[in-house]
Design an enzyme around this catalytic site. Structure first.
Site, PDB file in Angstrom:
ATOM      1  N   GLU A  27     -10.177 -13.432   7.337  1.00 56.48           N
ATOM      2  CA  GLU A  27     -10.723 -12.081   7.531  1.00 56.48           C
ATOM      3  C   GLU A  27     -11.391 -11.583   6.257  1.00 56.48           C
ATOM      4  O   GLU A  27     -11.190 -12.148   5.185  1.00 56.48           O
ATOM      5  CB  GLU A  27      -9.621 -11.121   7.978  1.00 56.48           C
ATOM      6  CG  GLU A  27      -8.396 -11.137   7.083  1.00 56.48           C
ATOM      7  CD  GLU A  27      -8.021  -9.787   6.546  1.00 56.48           C
ATOM      8  OE1 GLU A  27      -8.946  -9.010   6.242  1.00 56.48           O
ATOM      9  OE2 GLU A  27      -6.818  -9.519   6.405  1.00 56.48           O
ATOM     10  N   LYS A  60       2.816  -5.716   8.025  1.00 58.04           N
ATOM     11  CA  LYS A  60       2.785  -4.955   6.777  1.00 58.04           C
ATOM     12  C   LYS A  60       4.046  -4.097   6.675  1.00 58.04           C
ATOM     13  O   LYS A  60       4.456  -3.456   7.640  1.00 58.04           O
ATOM     14  CB  LYS A  60       1.525  -4.096   6.717  1.00 58.04           C
ATOM     15  CG  LYS A  60       0.240  -4.914   6.601  1.00 58.04           C
ATOM     16  CD  LYS A  60      -0.970  -4.024   6.450  1.00 58.04           C
ATOM     17  CE  LYS A  60      -2.232  -4.845   6.221  1.00 58.04           C
ATOM     18  NZ  LYS A  60      -2.684  -5.574   7.419  1.00 58.04           N
TER      19      LYS A  60
END
Length: 303
Positions: free
Chosen positions: A24, A158
């Site tokens: 990404e 996360k």
């Protein structure tokens, strides 16, 4: 016709039947400061090559999906300002208007599938944000994992997220969550969130077979491989939690919402840890890239 271009390196990989790993680009534009973002992008790409695969960093430039960026393009992207952060909802409008943008997990999965790339390495996935029961702030990454047949390698969700709810949302969507040589679900900077991982696999060949069998069974979506950060680079969850809580409180007080939340929280945690979170972030992305390359090599052997 979908505007899609492949770098010379990716084209050569396809011609030579070499495995390819998608990467990404939001880590370049929104995750790390200059010049560490460029240095990290180049390091991650080299990690993929060393492990026997070809990297394809994905971004949208001039309304065209780019599967693979040369060094000049990476450098331009790393220094660009106010780059759009593209997810599923933004991809088609940006292509239609000839815009530029970096790709999140969801958008990278979509573009990887279009480019014929089955394996993708990232840092950590998005998920259910804390307080989502009132804000309804849930990352599009979760739905994408249930729709798009790409194996995603990450260091868990996360740590700024509501990890129990994220795991529940993944289960509800039928996404296999596979621990790489671990029984604990990692939390990005930390090797363990204190929660068990639903599945465990200890070799890349088994993960590759699971990917193929999921398609053979006609099941939608991909699979999530969670790879704990190495012991030498991790920040234990109990140690980093106070910094996360403080950052979340500040974001709420300032009314920060939507796509701005994650970059804000990451920046505040970076300040609180005096840069340790940045070094951990870089280490875990490289660790994930190495594993993704191993899985891509194993997938290539099955073809």
């Amino acid at each position: 016709m979908i505007p899609l271009a492949k770098s010379k390196e990716v084209q050569a990989a396809e011609a030579g039947n070499m495995p390819v790993v998608a990467l990404e680009s939001t880590i370049i534009t929104h995750g790390l400061p200059w010049p560490r973002n460029l240095e990290t992008a180049l390091l991650v790409e080299e990690t993929v090559r060393t492990a026997g695969a070809v990297p394809a960093t994905i971004a949208v430039i001039g309304g065209v999906i780019q599967a693979g960026l040369d060094k000049s393009a990476l450098e331009t992207l790393a220094q660009a300002r106010n780059v759009s952060k593209l997810s599923r909802a933004d991809l088609a409008p940006t292509l239609a208007t000839g815009g530029d943008g970096s790709t999140t997990v969801a958008a990278t999965m979509i573009c990887a599938q279009l480019a014929g790339i089955a394996c993708f390495a990232t840092g950590g996935i998005g998920g259910v944000h804390r307080g989502a029961e009132t804000s309804f702030d849930i990352s599009a990454d979760l739905d994408e994992l249930s729709k798009t047949p790409v194996t995603v390698v990450c260091a868990g969700a996360k740590a700024i997220l509501d990890i129990p709810k994220t795991l529940e949302a993944l289960e509800t969507r039928g996404v296999p969550v596979i621990g790489w040589r671990t029984d604990d679900f990692p939390a990005f900077w930390s090797a363990s969130s204190g929660l068990p991982v639903p599945l465990r696999m200890d070799d890349a060949e088994t993960i590759a077979r699971a990917h193929r069998l999921r398609g053979d069974l006609g099941l939608e979506g991909g699979q999530l491989v969670v790879n704990p950060i190495s012991a030498g680079h991790e920040i234990p969850y109990l140690e980093i939690s106070p910094a996360i809580e403080s950052a979340i409180e500040e974001a709420e007080a300032k009314g920060i919402t939507g796509k701005a939340v994650t970059p804000f929280l990451l920046e505040k945690v970076l300040e609180a840890t005096q840069g340790r979170s940045l070094e951990a972030n870089i280490a875990l992305v490289c660790n994930n890239a190495r594993l993704a390359a191993e899985i891509a090599v194993a997938l290539n052997r099955l073809d």
